[in-house]
Design a protein around this motif. Structure first.
Motif, PDB file in Angstrom:
ATOM      1  N   MET A   1      31.494   6.428  46.605  1.00 28.58           N
ATOM      2  CA  MET A   1      30.257   5.702  46.891  1.00 28.58           C
ATOM      3  C   MET A   1      29.712   5.092  45.608  1.00 28.58           C
ATOM      4  O   MET A   1      29.780   5.694  44.539  1.00 28.58           O
ATOM      5  CB  MET A   1      29.214   6.651  47.492  1.00 28.58           C
ATOM      6  N   LYS A   2      29.165   3.877  45.705  1.00 29.76           N
ATOM      7  CA  LYS A   2      28.508   3.241  44.579  1.00 29.76           C
ATOM      8  C   LYS A   2      27.013   3.140  44.848  1.00 29.76           C
ATOM      9  O   LYS A   2      26.574   3.147  45.993  1.00 29.76           O
ATOM     10  CB  LYS A   2      29.079   1.846  44.329  1.00 29.76           C
ATOM     11  N   VAL A   3      26.232   3.047  43.770  1.00 23.69           N
ATOM     12  CA  VAL A   3      24.789   2.872  43.923  1.00 23.69           C
ATOM     13  C   VAL A   3      24.566   1.611  44.752  1.00 23.69           C
ATOM     14  O   VAL A   3      23.949   1.620  45.798  1.00 23.69           O
ATOM     15  CB  VAL A   3      24.112   2.729  42.543  1.00 23.69           C
ATOM     16  N   ASN A   4      24.999   0.525  44.286  1.00 26.66           N
ATOM     17  CA  ASN A   4      25.226  -0.763  44.926  1.00 26.66           C
ATOM     18  C   ASN A   4      25.870  -1.602  43.830  1.00 26.66           C
ATOM     19  O   ASN A   4      25.988  -1.159  42.679  1.00 26.66           O
ATOM     20  CB  ASN A   4      23.942  -1.411  45.493  1.00 26.66           C
ATOM     21  N   PHE A   5      26.290  -2.795  44.157  1.00 27.31           N
ATOM     22  CA  PHE A   5      27.056  -3.574  43.177  1.00 27.31           C
ATOM     23  C   PHE A   5      26.266  -3.777  41.889  1.00 27.31           C
ATOM     24  O   PHE A   5      26.755  -3.506  40.793  1.00 27.31           O
ATOM     25  CB  PHE A   5      27.441  -4.924  43.781  1.00 27.31           C
ATOM     26  N   PHE A   6      25.004  -4.230  42.006  1.00 26.48           N
ATOM     27  CA  PHE A   6      24.225  -4.542  40.811  1.00 26.48           C
ATOM     28  C   PHE A   6      23.795  -3.278  40.077  1.00 26.48           C
ATOM     29  O   PHE A   6      23.776  -3.236  38.846  1.00 26.48           O
ATOM     30  CB  PHE A   6      23.013  -5.397  41.192  1.00 26.48           C
ATOM     31  N   GLY A   7      23.436  -2.235  40.836  1.00 28.96           N
ATOM     32  CA  GLY A   7      23.049  -0.992  40.195  1.00 28.96           C
ATOM     33  C   GLY A   7      24.182  -0.392  39.395  1.00 28.96           C
ATOM     34  O   GLY A   7      23.994   0.079  38.266  1.00 28.96           O
ATOM     35  N   ASP A   8      25.366  -0.415  39.961  1.00 30.75           N
ATOM     36  CA  ASP A   8      26.539   0.127  39.278  1.00 30.75           C
ATOM     37  C   ASP A   8      26.819  -0.648  37.992  1.00 30.75           C
ATOM     38  O   ASP A   8      27.052  -0.057  36.931  1.00 30.75           O
ATOM     39  CB  ASP A   8      27.741   0.059  40.225  1.00 30.75           C
ATOM     40  N   ILE A   9      26.762  -1.970  38.081  1.00 33.99           N
ATOM     41  CA  ILE A   9      27.017  -2.809  36.908  1.00 33.99           C
ATOM     42  C   ILE A   9      25.958  -2.574  35.832  1.00 33.99           C
ATOM     43  O   ILE A   9      26.269  -2.465  34.641  1.00 33.99           O
ATOM     44  CB  ILE A   9      27.045  -4.300  37.309  1.00 33.99           C
ATOM     45  N   CYS A  10      24.694  -2.484  36.247  1.00 36.75           N
ATOM     46  CA  CYS A  10      23.608  -2.293  35.276  1.00 36.75           C
ATOM     47  C   CYS A  10      23.771  -0.983  34.515  1.00 36.75           C
ATOM     48  O   CYS A  10      23.616  -0.939  33.287  1.00 36.75           O
ATOM     49  CB  CYS A  10      22.256  -2.312  35.988  1.00 36.75           C
ATOM     50  N   ILE A  11      24.061   0.090  35.243  1.00 35.49           N
ATOM     51  CA  ILE A  11      24.225   1.387  34.580  1.00 35.49           C
ATOM     52  C   ILE A  11      25.378   1.331  33.592  1.00 35.49           C
ATOM     53  O   ILE A  11      25.265   1.779  32.442  1.00 35.49           O
ATOM     54  CB  ILE A  11      24.445   2.498  35.624  1.00 35.49           C
ATOM     55  N   ARG A  12      26.491   0.761  34.005  1.00 37.14           N
ATOM     56  CA  ARG A  12      27.666   0.701  33.127  1.00 37.14           C
ATOM     57  C   ARG A  12      27.399  -0.160  31.894  1.00 37.14           C
ATOM     58  O   ARG A  12      27.835   0.174  30.782  1.00 37.14           O
ATOM     59  CB  ARG A  12      28.877   0.187  33.908  1.00 37.14           C
ATOM     60  N   ARG A  13      26.675  -1.250  32.066  1.00 38.31           N
ATOM     61  CA  ARG A  13      26.378  -2.108  30.910  1.00 38.31           C
ATOM     62  C   ARG A  13      25.406  -1.432  29.953  1.00 38.31           C
ATOM     63  O   ARG A  13      25.550  -1.542  28.729  1.00 38.31           O
ATOM     64  CB  ARG A  13      25.813  -3.445  31.395  1.00 38.31           C
ATOM     65  N   LEU A  14      24.408  -0.753  30.495  1.00 37.71           N
ATOM     66  CA  LEU A  14      23.469  -0.036  29.632  1.00 37.71           C
ATOM     67  C   LEU A  14      24.185   1.053  28.836  1.00 37.71           C
ATOM     68  O   LEU A  14      23.914   1.255  27.651  1.00 37.71           O
ATOM     69  CB  LEU A  14      22.347   0.568  30.476  1.00 37.71           C
ATOM     70  N   LYS A  15      25.092   1.757  29.497  1.00 44.69           N
ATOM     71  CA  LYS A  15      25.851   2.785  28.784  1.00 44.69           C
ATOM     72  C   LYS A  15      26.730   2.162  27.704  1.00 44.69           C
ATOM     73  O   LYS A  15      26.867   2.711  26.606  1.00 44.69           O
ATOM     74  CB  LYS A  15      26.713   3.586  29.759  1.00 44.69           C
ATOM     75  N   ALA A  16      27.311   1.006  28.012  1.00 44.29           N
ATOM     76  CA  ALA A  16      28.150   0.328  27.017  1.00 44.29           C
ATOM     77  C   ALA A  16      27.333  -0.101  25.806  1.00 44.29           C
ATOM     78  O   ALA A  16      27.854  -0.187  24.688  1.00 44.29           O
ATOM     79  CB  ALA A  16      28.831  -0.886  27.653  1.00 44.29           C
ATOM     80  N   ASP A  17      26.029  -0.348  26.016  1.00 42.55           N
ATOM     81  CA  ASP A  17      25.142  -0.723  24.913  1.00 42.55           C
ATOM     82  C   ASP A  17      24.586   0.494  24.177  1.00 42.55           C
ATOM     83  O   ASP A  17      23.755   0.352  23.273  1.00 42.55           O
ATOM     84  CB  ASP A  17      23.975  -1.567  25.438  1.00 42.55           C
ATOM     85  N   GLY A  18      24.996   1.688  24.593  1.00 41.89           N
ATOM     86  CA  GLY A  18      24.565   2.898  23.901  1.00 41.89           C
ATOM     87  C   GLY A  18      23.252   3.480  24.380  1.00 41.89           C
ATOM     88  O   GLY A  18      22.654   4.314  23.690  1.00 41.89           O
ATOM     89  N   CYS A  19      22.777   3.062  25.564  1.00 42.03           N
ATOM     90  CA  CYS A  19      21.489   3.537  26.074  1.00 42.03           C
ATOM     91  C   CYS A  19      21.621   4.911  26.734  1.00 42.03           C
ATOM     92  O   CYS A  19      22.671   5.260  27.279  1.00 42.03           O
ATOM     93  CB  CYS A  19      20.928   2.549  27.095  1.00 42.03           C
ATOM     94  N   PHE A  20      20.543   5.650  26.676  1.00 47.72           N
ATOM     95  CA  PHE A  20      20.402   6.875  27.470  1.00 47.72           C
ATOM     96  C   PHE A  20      19.791   6.436  28.794  1.00 47.72           C
ATOM     97  O   PHE A  20      18.645   5.989  28.848  1.00 47.72           O
ATOM     98  CB  PHE A  20      19.489   7.873  26.752  1.00 47.72           C
ATOM     99  N   VAL A  21      20.540   6.537  29.880  1.00 47.61           N
ATOM    100  CA  VAL A  21      20.170   5.891  31.142  1.00 47.61           C
ATOM    101  C   VAL A  21      19.576   6.906  32.114  1.00 47.61           C
ATOM    102  O   VAL A  21      20.204   7.924  32.430  1.00 47.61           O
ATOM    103  CB  VAL A  21      21.398   5.209  31.784  1.00 47.61           C
TER     104      VAL A  21
END
Length: 217
Positions: A1-21
């Protein structure tokens, strides 16, 4: 299951930027302590996508928390700065004391996004929120530990606990919405639509609880 397409992408991009999500959701069946399967699925999907912590609110009572893949999920913090007496008439429990209970989460973030999280219990009045000491918070902490064990255990007991708690809430929602529709809309067609919707939800929850009970026998 995914959060939704945009939610999944946002979380992954924030993590790639080094954020604590920390996704923060407004969700949950009001006045019940056990989160729904859908909410658990979304919260787990957030962690799978890389979120570090999930915090949520809305049901006006605290809900169970769980650890998933080493990350914490808090399904509802309950009330905090809130005029709780306003909602006494909406809870199925008269003068519901749970509406004057809330949680505060403290998080100490360590290197590499590791962290320590702690739950603190607060008692509410109409004008303040008082942090309870270990003795005062012990009953709620004990209940939370029991619910955490329920979520960590076999799925059938969890599902039975969830579906058994909802019929009373569904019936209460029918009454509240009938009164609201009568006072505001005044449309018998709208009123019937609302009644059928929530009465159907009540029936389905009762049926699910019965089926799960038979499966456990």
């Amino acid at each position: 299951m995914k959060v939704n397409f945009f939610g999944d992408i946002c979380i992954r991009r924030l993590k790639a930027d080094g954020c604590f999500v920390v996704p923060y959701f407004h969700w949950g069946y009001e006045y019940v302590h056990v989160p729904s399967p859908r909410e658990r699925g979304i919260a787990h999907a957030c962690i799978d996508a890389g979120a570090d912590l999930v915090i949520s609110a809305h049901p006006h009572v605290w809900q169970a928390c769980e650890t998933y893949r080493g990350r914490q999920i808090y399904y509802s913090l309950g009330n905090f700065i809130f005029h709780s007496r306003v909602f006494d008439g909406l809870s199925p429990v008269p003068n519901d004391p749970r509406l004057q209970e809330g949680l505060v989460i403290s998080v100490q973030i360590r290197p590499n996004h590791q962290y320590d999280a702690a739950v603190h219990v607060v008692r509410l009045t109409d004008t303040s929120a008082r942090l309870l000491d270990a003795t005062g918070s012990a009953p709620i902490q004990t209940q939370m530990a029991a619910l955490a064990a329920l979520l960590a255990g076999p799925r059938l007991p969890y599902l039975r606990a969830y579906f058994r708690q909802t019929p009373a809430i569904a019936r209460q929602n029918v009454r509240i919405r009938k009164e609201h529709q009568t006072a505001v809309a005044g449309s018998s067609a709208d009123l019937l639509k609302v009644y059928r919707s929530f009465n159907g939800q009540d029936v389905m929850n009762r049926l699910a609880a019965a089926v799960i009970g038979r499966l456990e026998q």
